[in-house]
Design a protein around this motif. Structure first.
Motif, PDB file in Angstrom:
ATOM      1  N   ARG A 153     -94.926  78.719  15.503  1.00  0.00           N
ATOM      2  CA  ARG A 153     -95.900  79.126  14.490  1.00  0.00           C
ATOM      3  C   ARG A 153     -96.795  80.219  15.069  1.00  0.00           C
ATOM      4  NH1 ARG A 153     -98.205  74.065  10.908  1.00  0.00           N
ATOM      5  NH2 ARG A 153     -96.218  73.014  10.529  1.00  0.00           N
ATOM      6  N   PRO A 154     -97.293  81.115  14.201  1.00  0.00           N
ATOM      7  CA  PRO A 154     -98.156  82.196  14.696  1.00  0.00           C
ATOM      8  C   PRO A 154     -99.309  81.659  15.534  1.00  0.00           C
ATOM      9  CG  PRO A 154     -97.540  82.633  12.436  1.00  0.00           C
ATOM     10  CD  PRO A 154     -97.013  81.262  12.757  1.00  0.00           C
ATOM     11  N   GLY A 155     -99.508  82.286  16.695  1.00  0.00           N
ATOM     12  CA  GLY A 155    -100.612  81.928  17.576  1.00  0.00           C
ATOM     13  C   GLY A 155    -100.268  80.962  18.680  1.00  0.00           C
ATOM     14  N   SER A 159     -99.051  87.533   9.587  1.00  0.00           N
ATOM     15  CA  SER A 159    -100.213  87.825   8.749  1.00  0.00           C
ATOM     16  C   SER A 159     -99.899  87.423   7.312  1.00  0.00           C
ATOM     17  CB  SER A 159    -100.560  89.320   8.817  1.00  0.00           C
ATOM     18  OG  SER A 159     -99.477  90.103   8.340  1.00  0.00           O
ATOM     19  N   GLY A 160    -100.902  87.522   6.453  1.00  0.00           N
ATOM     20  CA  GLY A 160    -100.708  87.171   5.053  1.00  0.00           C
ATOM     21  C   GLY A 160    -101.218  85.781   4.743  1.00  0.00           C
ATOM     22  N   PRO A 161    -101.421  85.480   3.463  1.00  0.00           N
ATOM     23  CA  PRO A 161    -102.039  84.203   3.081  1.00  0.00           C
ATOM     24  C   PRO A 161    -101.213  82.975   3.446  1.00  0.00           C
ATOM     25  CG  PRO A 161    -101.198  85.380   1.149  1.00  0.00           C
ATOM     26  CD  PRO A 161    -101.133  86.334   2.292  1.00  0.00           C
ATOM     27  N   ASN A 162     -99.915  83.127   3.640  1.00  0.00           N
ATOM     28  CA  ASN A 162     -99.056  81.974   3.933  1.00  0.00           C
ATOM     29  C   ASN A 162     -98.651  81.891   5.400  1.00  0.00           C
ATOM     30  OD1 ASN A 162     -98.984  81.062   1.232  1.00  0.00           O
ATOM     31  ND2 ASN A 162     -97.371  82.542   0.743  1.00  0.00           N
ATOM     32  N   HIS A 163     -99.259  82.694   6.269  1.00  0.00           N
ATOM     33  CA  HIS A 163     -98.699  82.824   7.620  1.00  0.00           C
ATOM     34  C   HIS A 163     -98.750  81.525   8.423  1.00  0.00           C
ATOM     35  CE1 HIS A 163    -102.940  83.329   8.836  1.00  0.00           C
ATOM     36  NE2 HIS A 163    -102.538  83.078  10.066  1.00  0.00           N
ATOM     37  N   ARG A 191    -101.664  81.047  22.687  1.00  0.00           N
ATOM     38  CA  ARG A 191    -102.448  79.949  23.260  1.00  0.00           C
ATOM     39  C   ARG A 191    -101.825  79.429  24.548  1.00  0.00           C
ATOM     40  NH1 ARG A 191    -102.977  78.697  17.723  1.00  0.00           N
ATOM     41  NH2 ARG A 191    -101.371  77.061  17.785  1.00  0.00           N
ATOM     42  N   LEU A 192    -100.521  79.595  24.688  1.00  0.00           N
ATOM     43  CA  LEU A 192     -99.836  79.184  25.917  1.00  0.00           C
ATOM     44  C   LEU A 192     -99.907  80.242  27.015  1.00  0.00           C
ATOM     45  CD1 LEU A 192     -96.637  77.592  24.307  1.00  0.00           C
ATOM     46  CD2 LEU A 192     -98.442  76.355  25.529  1.00  0.00           C
ATOM     47  N   GLY A 193    -100.511  81.381  26.698  1.00  0.00           N
ATOM     48  CA  GLY A 193    -100.555  82.480  27.659  1.00  0.00           C
ATOM     49  C   GLY A 193     -99.294  83.305  27.703  1.00  0.00           C
ATOM     50  N   LEU A 194     -98.473  83.205  26.639  1.00  0.00           N
ATOM     51  CA  LEU A 194     -97.174  83.878  26.598  1.00  0.00           C
ATOM     52  C   LEU A 194     -97.043  84.745  25.350  1.00  0.00           C
ATOM     53  CD1 LEU A 194     -95.045  80.768  27.628  1.00  0.00           C
ATOM     54  CD2 LEU A 194     -95.513  82.764  29.070  1.00  0.00           C
ATOM     55  N   SER A 207     -90.960  83.962  12.198  1.00  0.00           N
ATOM     56  CA  SER A 207     -91.663  82.839  11.581  1.00  0.00           C
ATOM     57  C   SER A 207     -91.353  82.810  10.098  1.00  0.00           C
ATOM     58  CB  SER A 207     -93.180  82.959  11.808  1.00  0.00           C
ATOM     59  OG  SER A 207     -93.677  84.141  11.214  1.00  0.00           O
ATOM     60  N   GLY A 208     -91.791  81.757   9.428  1.00  0.00           N
ATOM     61  CA  GLY A 208     -91.479  81.621   8.014  1.00  0.00           C
ATOM     62  C   GLY A 208     -92.085  82.708   7.157  1.00  0.00           C
TER      63      GLY A 208
END
Length: 380
Positions: A97-99, A129-133, A103-106, A124-125
């Motif tokens: 998932r985005p982000g 970006s965007g409202p559904n990201h 967060r893992l440093g990768l 990703s799905g």
């Protein structure tokens, strides 16, 4: 020239399930080295059937030709191994998932600061970006939201899923295409690039006829079942035994078609004067076709139409198609030797490169099968 087109390309693959693994499997087929990073428990597809002798057939098809290393990315030591591998990679592919990777440093900024030539592809799905990201996405969700499902099925029945994971496959294809585009750019600039691939975007882009009707003509396309939305006769029809497909797309073919089904008067019928007229009056054409084919089986109808130069075919099952002479002649399947399953057939990417051999591939790896080997290579 006998080398594979992607020989020497190193890809660090953090993907699992289908879209990402499908993209990297295409690259592996062409000679790229794919290092598959799996967390504890391995890729979810290792545990999803159908199974043969305890091995997932889905995992085998989507991860052919790769090497596996088990890394717990929340463990600092294992994360350092991942960083070292990324420093030596040409491409990183991930489908968290985005982000999550950041967060893992990768994340892309972190890895490309260390390796500016790195091409970093995120799948990703709904994109970064965007409202559904942040929404989770499965193939059925994407088919439902993209309009694909609304266009599939009988017009008088409920919308229907396409009988394959088309969103994942489309996303994998566009990811592989994007990676190769970025690598070509790197040859000119020396710099890698971050790539954002959304399965929703990919599936929407696989519907150009619907897009043309919506965006250019302001229409709202609806389901047309086993008939083409714009042309006729262009669909599937019943014979006395079985069904067959026929494709008539212009006036010249329609004249041949009318003669082939012993209805030459259709040529001068004003209801069928143009392709648009024929689609509007398709039920009358369907009746004529069904009457003609009532005393034939599907193969006989196809033979008669083909003899007249009309594109036609019987309906094959998936098994019939994948075991057909055409598939074998085109090298869409080749055998690999698996340590548990023995010799098995796996699909292969479909593009033929002159001078590049097909086949000669490895099976999907066992979990962490190459972990010690890959770690040792980092020391060399």
């Amino acid at each position: 020239m006998t080398s594979q087109p992607l020989s020497g390309l190193r890809v660090l693959d953090f993907t699992r399930v289908l879209a990402g693994p499908y993209a990297t499997a295409l690259l592996a087929d062409l000679g790229a080295e794919i290092i598959k990073v799996e967390g504890p428990g391995g890729d979810e597809y290792r545990h999803i059937g159908p199974f043969r002798d305890g091995e997932s057939a889905l995992f085998q098809t989507a991860n052919r030709g790769k090497r596996s290393i088990l890394l717990d990315l929340k463990d600092p030591a294992d994360r350092d191994v991942a960083l070292a591998l990324a420093d030596r990679a040409d491409v990183v592919v991930e489908n968290f998932r985005p982000g999550v990777m950041a967060r893992l440093g990768l994340g892309p900024d972190q890895l490309r600061a260390r390796n500016p030539r790195l091409v970093y592809a995120s799948i990703s799905g709904f994109g970064q970006s965007g409202p559904n990201h942040e929404r989770p996405a499965y193939d059925i969700i994407l088919q439902a939201m993209s309009g694909m499902m609304a266009l599939t099925g009988d017009p008088d029945a409920a919308p229907m899923m396409v009988g394959e994971a088309v969103a994942d496959v489309a996303g994998g294809l566009f990811a592989a295409w994007g990676i190769m585009t970025a690598l070509y750019e790197r040859e000119r600039t020396g710099q890698g690039r971050e790539i954002d691939v959304a399965l929703f975007d990919a599936l929407a882009s696989m519907m150009p006829t619907a897009a043309a009707r919506v965006l250019v003509c302001g229409q709202d396309p609806v389901r047309s079942g086993n008939r083409h939305a714009l042309s006729a006769p262009f669909g599937t029809y019943p014979a006395g035994q079985g069904h067959f497909a026929v494709a008539v797309l212009n006036d010249r073919l329609f004249a041949r078609f009318a003669a082939a089904i012993d209805r030459p008067e259709l040529i001068d019928d004003p209801r069928f004067a143009t392709d648009a007229d024929r689609r509007l009056n398709e039920p009358a054409l369907a009746e004529a076709i069904t009457t003609w084919a009532a005393d034939l089986d599907a193969e006989g109808a196809v033979a008669a139409l083909s003899a007249a130069g009309i594109p036609a075919a019987p309906l094959s099952t998936a098994r019939e198609a994948w075991t057909s002479d055409q598939v074998m002649a085109r090298g869409l399947v080749s055998a690999v030797d698996h340590p548990q399953l023995g010799r098995i057939d796996l699909p292969e990417q479909p593009v033929h490169f002159a001078g590049a051999p097909r086949g000669m591939r490895r099976p999907a790896p066992g979990l962490d099968e190459h972990g010690a080997q890959i770690r040792a290579e980092l020391e060399s």
